[in-house]
Write a protein that holds these residues in place. Structure first.
Motif, short mmCIF file in Angstrom:
data_model
loop_
_atom_site.label_atom_id
_atom_site.label_comp_id
_atom_site.label_asym_id
_atom_site.label_seq_id
_atom_site.Cartn_x
_atom_site.Cartn_y
_atom_site.Cartn_z
N ALA A 47 0.83 -1.21 0.00
CA ALA A 47 0.00 0.00 0.00
C ALA A 47 0.86 1.26 0.00
CB ALA A 47 -0.93 -0.01 1.21
N ALA A 48 1.96 1.22 0.75
CA ALA A 48 2.84 2.38 0.81
C ALA A 48 3.43 2.71 -0.56
CB ALA A 48 3.96 2.13 1.81
N ARG A 49 3.53 1.69 -1.42
CA ARG A 49 4.08 1.91 -2.75
C ARG A 49 3.08 2.62 -3.67
NH1 ARG A 49 7.92 -0.47 -5.90
NH2 ARG A 49 9.08 -0.28 -3.96
N VAL A 50 1.80 2.27 -3.58
CA VAL A 50 0.84 2.76 -4.57
C VAL A 50 -0.02 3.92 -4.09
CG1 VAL A 50 0.75 0.50 -5.69
CG2 VAL A 50 -0.92 1.06 -3.92
N GLU A 51 -0.24 4.06 -2.79
CA GLU A 51 -1.19 5.06 -2.32
C GLU A 51 -0.80 6.50 -2.66
OE1 GLU A 51 -1.80 4.07 1.79
OE2 GLU A 51 -3.59 2.89 1.32
N PRO A 52 0.48 6.89 -2.59
CA PRO A 52 0.82 8.27 -2.96
C PRO A 52 0.42 8.62 -4.39
CG PRO A 52 2.63 7.28 -1.75
CD PRO A 52 1.66 6.17 -2.05
N VAL A 53 0.56 7.66 -5.30
CA VAL A 53 0.18 7.90 -6.70
C VAL A 53 -1.33 8.01 -6.83
CG1 VAL A 53 0.28 7.00 -9.04
CG2 VAL A 53 2.24 6.71 -7.52
N LEU A 54 -2.05 7.13 -6.13
CA LEU A 54 -3.50 7.14 -6.23
C LEU A 54 -4.10 8.41 -5.62
CD1 LEU A 54 -4.27 3.42 -5.30
CD2 LEU A 54 -3.91 4.42 -7.55
N ASP A 55 -3.38 9.04 -4.71
CA ASP A 55 -3.87 10.27 -4.08
C ASP A 55 -3.47 11.52 -4.86
OD1 ASP A 55 -5.01 8.82 -2.02
OD2 ASP A 55 -3.27 9.01 -0.70
N ARG B 30 -5.24 -12.94 0.33
CA ARG B 30 -6.17 -12.58 -0.74
C ARG B 30 -7.27 -11.67 -0.22
NH1 ARG B 30 -10.94 -13.34 -2.47
NH2 ARG B 30 -11.49 -14.66 -0.69
N ARG B 31 -7.83 -12.02 0.93
CA ARG B 31 -8.92 -11.21 1.48
C ARG B 31 -8.45 -9.82 1.88
NH1 ARG B 31 -12.55 -15.17 5.41
NH2 ARG B 31 -13.22 -16.64 3.78
N LEU B 32 -7.28 -9.76 2.52
CA LEU B 32 -6.79 -8.45 2.94
C LEU B 32 -6.42 -7.59 1.74
CD1 LEU B 32 -6.25 -6.67 5.31
CD2 LEU B 32 -3.98 -7.68 5.55
N ALA B 33 -5.81 -8.22 0.72
CA ALA B 33 -5.48 -7.47 -0.49
C ALA B 33 -6.75 -6.93 -1.15
CB ALA B 33 -4.71 -8.36 -1.47
N LEU C 190 -10.22 -2.51 -2.89
CA LEU C 190 -11.58 -2.06 -3.20
C LEU C 190 -11.74 -0.55 -3.09
CD1 LEU C 190 -14.41 -2.81 -4.05
CD2 LEU C 190 -14.97 -3.24 -1.64
N PRO C 191 -11.35 0.11 -1.99
CA PRO C 191 -11.51 1.57 -1.95
C PRO C 191 -10.64 2.30 -2.97
CG PRO C 191 -10.34 0.78 0.00
CD PRO C 191 -10.88 -0.42 -0.69
N GLY D 40 -12.43 4.68 -5.87
CA GLY D 40 -12.04 6.05 -6.14
C GLY D 40 -11.66 6.27 -7.59
N ILE D 41 -10.92 5.32 -8.16
CA ILE D 41 -10.52 5.43 -9.56
C ILE D 41 -11.74 5.38 -10.47
CG2 ILE D 41 -9.29 4.27 -11.44
CD1 ILE D 41 -7.20 3.38 -9.38
N VAL D 42 -12.68 4.49 -10.16
CA VAL D 42 -13.89 4.37 -10.98
C VAL D 42 -14.71 5.66 -10.93
CG1 VAL D 42 -16.13 3.21 -11.14
CG2 VAL D 42 -14.05 1.86 -10.89
N ARG D 43 -14.90 6.20 -9.73
CA ARG D 43 -15.65 7.45 -9.61
C ARG D 43 -14.99 8.56 -10.42
NH1 ARG D 43 -16.19 5.83 -4.12
NH2 ARG D 43 -14.40 7.13 -3.56
N GLN D 44 -13.67 8.65 -10.33
CA GLN D 44 -12.95 9.68 -11.07
C GLN D 44 -13.08 9.46 -12.57
OE1 GLN D 44 -8.82 10.23 -9.96
NE2 GLN D 44 -8.35 11.37 -11.83
N GLY D 45 -12.93 8.21 -13.01
CA GLY D 45 -13.01 7.92 -14.43
C GLY D 45 -14.37 8.24 -15.03
N ILE D 46 -15.42 7.96 -14.27
CA ILE D 46 -16.77 8.28 -14.74
C ILE D 46 -16.97 9.79 -14.79
CG2 ILE D 46 -19.22 8.13 -14.14
CD1 ILE D 46 -18.63 5.32 -13.05
#
Length: 204
Positions: free
Chosen positions: A49-57, A105-108, A113-114, A118-124
C-alpha cells in the motif's frame, strides 16, 4: 518458516526455537500462531500500500493513469522481491499454505476495493470510463485482479516445468488486459499491466 514449511506444518515451538524467543515474550505480542500470521499478512499489504497510495492520491493524474500506476506499482513491489518470491512460490501454492493465501487474498481485496472505487468514480466523472454498472464495477475489478494473480503463479510454475510457452503467458495477460479495458469502457490500448521487461523477468 511459513515460506519453507507451510502454515499447517509449523508449530509455536518451531517459532520459539527458530527465534530464540520465550513463550511469555511471544504471548506478550501474539495470542496464537494465527495472530502471528495475521501480523505477517498485514505487514506485506502495508508495504504494498505504501508503494501505490501516494500515486492514487495524486490529484493531477487521470483515472486511467492511476489504474496503470496501481498495476505498475504492484508489479514493481513484487519484482523487487523476486528472489524471495521465487524461493517460496511452490510452497506458497501448496495446500499447507491455503490458510495464509486466503488471508492475504482477502486483505489485499479489502485494500484494493476503496482504491478502485475512487478510480472508478474519477473515471466516470472525467468521462474516460463508460460503464452501465458503476456501483459494482470496482468489486468486479478486484475479483479480476485476484484471479489474474492466482493464474500468474500457475503460469510461472508451468514455465519452470516447461509446460507453458512464453507466448501463452503473453496471450493470457493480453486477454486480461482486454477484459479490463472492455469492463471499464476505455479505448483499446489505454491500459498497461506489465511491460515486456517485467514479463521477461518473471516468465522469460
Amino acid at each position: 518458516m511459513i515460506q519453507s514449511r507451510g502454515y499447517e506444518r509449523f508449530s509455536l515451538q518451531n517459532i520459539l526455537d527458530a527465534t530464540g524467543t520465550s513463550k511469555g515474550a511471544f504471548y506478550h505480542y501474539f495470542d496464537s500462531k494465527g495472530a502471528l500470521v495475521d501480523a505477517v499478512v498485514d505487514r506485506i499489504t502495508d508495504q504494498a500500500a505504501a508503494r501505490v497510495e501516494p500515486v492514487l492520491d495524486d490529484p493531477t493524474l487521470s483515472a486511467t493513469r492511476k489504474l496503470n500506476a496501481l498495476f505498475g506499482g504492484i508489479a514493481e513491489f513484487k519484482s523487487e522481491r523476486k528472489d524471495l518470491l521465487v524461493g517460496v512460490m511452490r510452497v506458497w501454492l501448496s495446500e499447507d499454505n491455503a490458510i495464509v493465501r486466503e488471508k492475504l487474498r482477502r486483505l489485499a481485496s479489502q485494500r484494493q476495493l476503496p482504491w478502485l472505487e475512487g478510480i472508478v468514480r474519477q473515471g466516470i466523472a472525467e468521462g474516460s470510463f463508460t460503464t452501465r454498472v458503476p456501483d459494482h464495477l470496482a468489486r468486479v475489478l478486484v475479483a479480476l485482479i485476484g484471479g489474474m494473480g492466482e493464474l500468474a503463479m500457475e503460469l510461472w510454475v508451468g514455465r519452470q516445468e516447461g509446460t507453458v510457452a512464453f507466448e501463452e503467458v503473453q496471450q493470457t495477460f493480453d486477454a486480461y488486459l482486454e477484459a479490463f479495458e472492455r469492463i471499464v469502457g476505455v479505448r483499446p490500448g489505454s491500459l498497461k499491466f506489465l511491460d515486456e521487461p517485467t514479463l521477461e523477468l518473471w516468465f522469460g
